[in-house]
Design a protein around this motif. Structure first.
Motif, PDB file in Angstrom:
ATOM      1  N   UNK A 118       0.852  -1.128   0.117  1.00  0.00           N
ATOM      2  CA  UNK A 118       0.259   0.138  -0.068  1.00  0.00           C
ATOM      3  C   UNK A 118       0.657   1.171  -0.018  1.00  0.00           C
ATOM      4  N   UNK A 119       2.000   1.180  -0.452  1.00  0.00           N
ATOM      5  CA  UNK A 119       2.939   2.449  -0.574  1.00  0.00           C
ATOM      6  C   UNK A 119       2.987   2.857  -2.157  1.00  0.00           C
ATOM      7  N   UNK A 120       2.731   4.277  -2.207  1.00  0.00           N
ATOM      8  CA  UNK A 120       2.759   4.741  -3.597  1.00  0.00           C
ATOM      9  C   UNK A 120       4.212   5.145  -3.783  1.00  0.00           C
ATOM     10  N   UNK A 121       4.536   4.839  -5.268  1.00  0.00           N
ATOM     11  CA  UNK A 121       5.889   4.622  -5.467  1.00  0.00           C
ATOM     12  C   UNK A 121       6.120   5.108  -6.928  1.00  0.00           C
ATOM     13  N   UNK A 122       7.323   6.112  -6.780  1.00  0.00           N
ATOM     14  CA  UNK A 122       7.876   6.601  -7.976  1.00  0.00           C
ATOM     15  C   UNK A 122       9.327   6.247  -8.093  1.00  0.00           C
ATOM     16  N   UNK A 123       9.792   5.942  -9.236  1.00  0.00           N
ATOM     17  CA  UNK A 123      11.207   5.786  -9.310  1.00  0.00           C
ATOM     18  C   UNK A 123      12.051   6.614 -10.156  1.00  0.00           C
ATOM     19  N   UNK A 124      13.304   7.160  -9.947  1.00  0.00           N
ATOM     20  CA  UNK A 124      14.000   8.185 -10.471  1.00  0.00           C
ATOM     21  C   UNK A 124      15.329   8.038 -10.715  1.00  0.00           C
ATOM     22  N   UNK A 125      16.047   8.949 -11.383  1.00  0.00           N
ATOM     23  CA  UNK A 125      17.396   8.838 -11.410  1.00  0.00           C
ATOM     24  C   UNK A 125      17.792  10.189 -11.521  1.00  0.00           C
ATOM     25  N   UNK A 126      19.051  10.552 -10.940  1.00  0.00           N
ATOM     26  CA  UNK A 126      19.551  11.809 -11.047  1.00  0.00           C
ATOM     27  C   UNK A 126      20.982  11.666 -11.841  1.00  0.00           C
ATOM     28  N   UNK A 127      20.954  12.747 -13.123  1.00  0.00           N
ATOM     29  CA  UNK A 127      22.144  12.401 -14.342  1.00  0.00           C
ATOM     30  C   UNK A 127      23.070  13.464 -14.118  1.00  0.00           C
ATOM     31  N   UNK A 128      22.950  14.195 -13.068  1.00  0.00           N
ATOM     32  CA  UNK A 128      23.948  15.268 -12.741  1.00  0.00           C
ATOM     33  C   UNK A 128      24.517  15.278 -11.501  1.00  0.00           C
ATOM     34  N   UNK A 129      25.924  15.857 -11.172  1.00  0.00           N
ATOM     35  CA  UNK A 129      26.305  15.949 -10.063  1.00  0.00           C
ATOM     36  C   UNK A 129      25.912  16.614  -8.982  1.00  0.00           C
ATOM     37  N   UNK A 130      26.342  16.430  -7.717  1.00  0.00           N
ATOM     38  CA  UNK A 130      25.688  16.989  -6.411  1.00  0.00           C
ATOM     39  C   UNK A 130      25.746  18.510  -6.620  1.00  0.00           C
ATOM     40  N   UNK A 131      26.739  19.018  -7.231  1.00  0.00           N
ATOM     41  CA  UNK A 131      26.812  20.567  -7.202  1.00  0.00           C
ATOM     42  C   UNK A 131      25.577  21.238  -8.153  1.00  0.00           C
ATOM     43  N   UNK A 132      24.939  20.467  -8.892  1.00  0.00           N
ATOM     44  CA  UNK A 132      24.058  20.882  -9.916  1.00  0.00           C
ATOM     45  C   UNK A 132      22.717  20.922  -8.953  1.00  0.00           C
ATOM     46  N   UNK A 133      22.356  20.200  -7.984  1.00  0.00           N
ATOM     47  CA  UNK A 133      21.120  20.077  -7.222  1.00  0.00           C
ATOM     48  C   UNK A 133      20.893  21.451  -6.822  1.00  0.00           C
ATOM     49  N   UNK A 134      19.566  21.687  -6.883  1.00  0.00           N
ATOM     50  CA  UNK A 134      18.964  23.033  -6.487  1.00  0.00           C
ATOM     51  C   UNK A 134      19.324  24.037  -7.482  1.00  0.00           C
ATOM     52  N   UNK A 135      20.224  23.928  -8.596  1.00  0.00           N
ATOM     53  CA  UNK A 135      20.271  24.873  -9.659  1.00  0.00           C
ATOM     54  C   UNK A 135      19.671  24.436 -11.130  1.00  0.00           C
ATOM     55  N   UNK A 136      19.393  25.174 -12.068  1.00  0.00           N
ATOM     56  CA  UNK A 136      19.049  25.003 -13.335  1.00  0.00           C
ATOM     57  C   UNK A 136      19.757  23.859 -14.072  1.00  0.00           C
ATOM     58  N   UNK A 137      20.803  23.455 -13.342  1.00  0.00           N
ATOM     59  CA  UNK A 137      21.494  22.367 -14.307  1.00  0.00           C
ATOM     60  C   UNK A 137      21.256  20.906 -14.010  1.00  0.00           C
ATOM     61  N   UNK A 138      20.375  20.787 -12.946  1.00  0.00           N
ATOM     62  CA  UNK A 138      20.393  19.494 -12.284  1.00  0.00           C
ATOM     63  C   UNK A 138      19.392  18.921 -13.538  1.00  0.00           C
ATOM     64  N   UNK A 139      19.464  17.586 -13.554  1.00  0.00           N
ATOM     65  CA  UNK A 139      18.686  16.793 -14.567  1.00  0.00           C
ATOM     66  C   UNK A 139      18.074  15.451 -13.629  1.00  0.00           C
ATOM     67  N   UNK A 140      16.841  15.202 -13.709  1.00  0.00           N
ATOM     68  CA  UNK A 140      16.204  14.238 -12.860  1.00  0.00           C
ATOM     69  C   UNK A 140      15.073  13.780 -13.882  1.00  0.00           C
ATOM     70  N   UNK A 141      15.300  12.159 -13.882  1.00  0.00           N
ATOM     71  CA  UNK A 141      14.502  11.579 -14.706  1.00  0.00           C
ATOM     72  C   UNK A 141      13.462  10.498 -13.815  1.00  0.00           C
ATOM     73  N   UNK A 142      12.176  10.422 -14.183  1.00  0.00           N
ATOM     74  CA  UNK A 142      11.041   9.760 -13.382  1.00  0.00           C
ATOM     75  C   UNK A 142      10.513   8.782 -14.105  1.00  0.00           C
ATOM     76  N   UNK A 143       9.866   7.850 -13.603  1.00  0.00           N
ATOM     77  CA  UNK A 143       8.762   6.855 -14.097  1.00  0.00           C
ATOM     78  C   UNK A 143       7.962   6.410 -13.130  1.00  0.00           C
ATOM     79  N   UNK A 144       6.685   5.952 -13.392  1.00  0.00           N
ATOM     80  CA  UNK A 144       5.758   5.533 -12.666  1.00  0.00           C
ATOM     81  C   UNK A 144       4.484   6.176 -12.799  1.00  0.00           C
ATOM     82  N   UNK A 145       3.337   5.884 -12.088  1.00  0.00           N
ATOM     83  CA  UNK A 145       2.040   6.380 -12.268  1.00  0.00           C
ATOM     84  C   UNK A 145       2.214   7.987 -12.647  1.00  0.00           C
ATOM     85  N   UNK A 146       1.349   8.642 -13.999  1.00  0.00           N
ATOM     86  CA  UNK A 146       1.396   9.810 -14.250  1.00  0.00           C
ATOM     87  C   UNK A 146       1.008  10.760 -13.217  1.00  0.00           C
ATOM     88  N   UNK A 147      -0.547  10.348 -12.649  1.00  0.00           N
ATOM     89  CA  UNK A 147      -1.047  11.127 -11.479  1.00  0.00           C
ATOM     90  C   UNK A 147      -0.291  11.389 -10.389  1.00  0.00           C
TER      91      UNK A 147
END
Ligand code: NDP
Length: 306
Positions: A118-147
């Motif tokens: 009964x746990x709602x689940x999204x899977x994701x991947x981070x494609x850029x280094x730690x220094x990009x997180x919180x900046x426009x350069x970060x790239x995240x990929x996600x999959x799972x239920x669209x809603x």
């Protein structure tokens, strides 16, 4: 039970390695109430000083928010954190966004486990280094239920950068991750090898670097062309046939091994190209090797299923 209201306003981050700390820091910077936990204590001091809530257990952490982001080394680590009675029970009705890296099979298995509890689940991947997180350069990929993704987009946006939902099939983010990591690591292995061979020939790493960047600069167009060839199933080789590529790769292997530098990566690439020529495709371009690789995997390995 769905615990929806807290999705935008509160998040838990499990795993405070370099990436987990960066994710938690970005949530804090965006004003999201952030609860943190890590297997080994003592990694949250700076985050707590910035306003994070330190949980004394993973169970306490997951119960603090409607959304838990987990970012640990791999899915064995994810399992060891989440698959305990109290933690699993605490997650029931809540959402896990798993930003740890692993294989598509593991993503599918984790989704199966989540659904069973009964746990709602999204899977994701981070494609850029730690220094990009919180900046426009970060790239995240996600999959799972669209809603579910749309519901959590506001909190994910707090991490900055671009977020791409790749589809409902839960293994897609990991599949992209694997393919992109394949591109990255073989390129890096090629560059490391090139520097070793160049240095053995008396060429300094810094002397070579600008020319290596010139090689990198021609790759985007080639990537597009190879992708087009593969999708069309035609592999034109007028400008650079595989017979010529094999000869060029052999020169690299010879020079490398003459210096006692192992040439395994290039030998593997040369082997595939040579096999393509042996199968009668010498006049084709390098893109033919994709089709040759696919023949091998199709005959020897069963399809991956979660
Ligand atoms: P690591 O991949 O080294 O992961 C460290 C984290 O994993 C720590 O929180 C560590 O806890 C935890 N961990 C390891 N083993 C276990 C276990 N058995 N049980 C519980 N927790 C465990 O560092 P990062 O933070 O950099 O990476 C996290 C994820 O992000 C990885 O999947 C990585 O591939 C991915 N990533 C990282 C990037 C980067 O630039 N760093 C870029 C893109 C993706 P503890 O402190 O207790 O050891």
């Amino acid at each position: 039970m769905h615990i929806r209201n807290s999705a935008k306003s509160a998040v838990t981050v499990l795993g405070l390695g370099p990436m987990g700390r960066s994710l938690a820091g970005a949530f804090l910077d965006a004003g999201v109430r952030t609860t943190v936990w890590n297997r080994t204590p003592g990694k949250d001091h700076e985050l707590v000083a910035r306003g994070a809530v330190s949980a004394s257990s993973a169970e306490e952490a997951v119960r603090a928010s409607g959304t838990t982001v987990i970012c640990v080394v791999d899915y064995d680590a994810v399992d060891s954190v989440l698959r305990h009675g109290a933690v699993t029970e605490g997650l029931r009705g809540r959402t896990v966004v798993n930003l740890s890296a692993d294989t598509p099979v593991r993503a599918r298995r984790t989704a199966g486990w989540a659904a069973a509890h009964g746990i709602r689940y999204l899977d994701g991947a981070i494609m850029t280094p730690t220094t990009t997180i919180g900046t426009p350069a970060a790239v995240f990929l996600h999959s799972g239920p669209a809603e579910l993704y749309q519901e959590h987009k506001p909190v994910l946006d707090a991490l900055g950068g671009t977020h791409t939902h790749l589809g409902e099939e839960i293994g897609r983010a990991a599949a992209y991750d694997i393919a992109l990591l394949d591109t990255f690591w073989t390129a890096m292995a090629g560059y490391a090898h090139a520097l070793a061979v160049a240095r053995a020939e008396g060429v300094g790493a810094r002397e070579l670097a600008p020319f290596a960047q010139g090689i990198a600069a021609i790759l985007p167009g080639i990537f597009e062309q190879v992708a087009e060839d593969v999708e069309k199933g035609s592999f034109p080789g007028e400008g650079n046939p595989l017979t010529s590529a094999v000869s060029s790769m052999a020169h690299v292997v010879q020079t490398s091994e003459a210096h006692g530098i192992e040439a395994g990566v290039m030998r593997a690439a040369e082997g595939t190209a040579r096999r393509s020529v042996g199968l009668g495709h010498g006049a084709d371009g390098f893109s033919r090797t994709v089709e040759i690789l696919e023949r091998g995997t199709a005959s020897s390995t069963p399809p991956l299923r979660g």
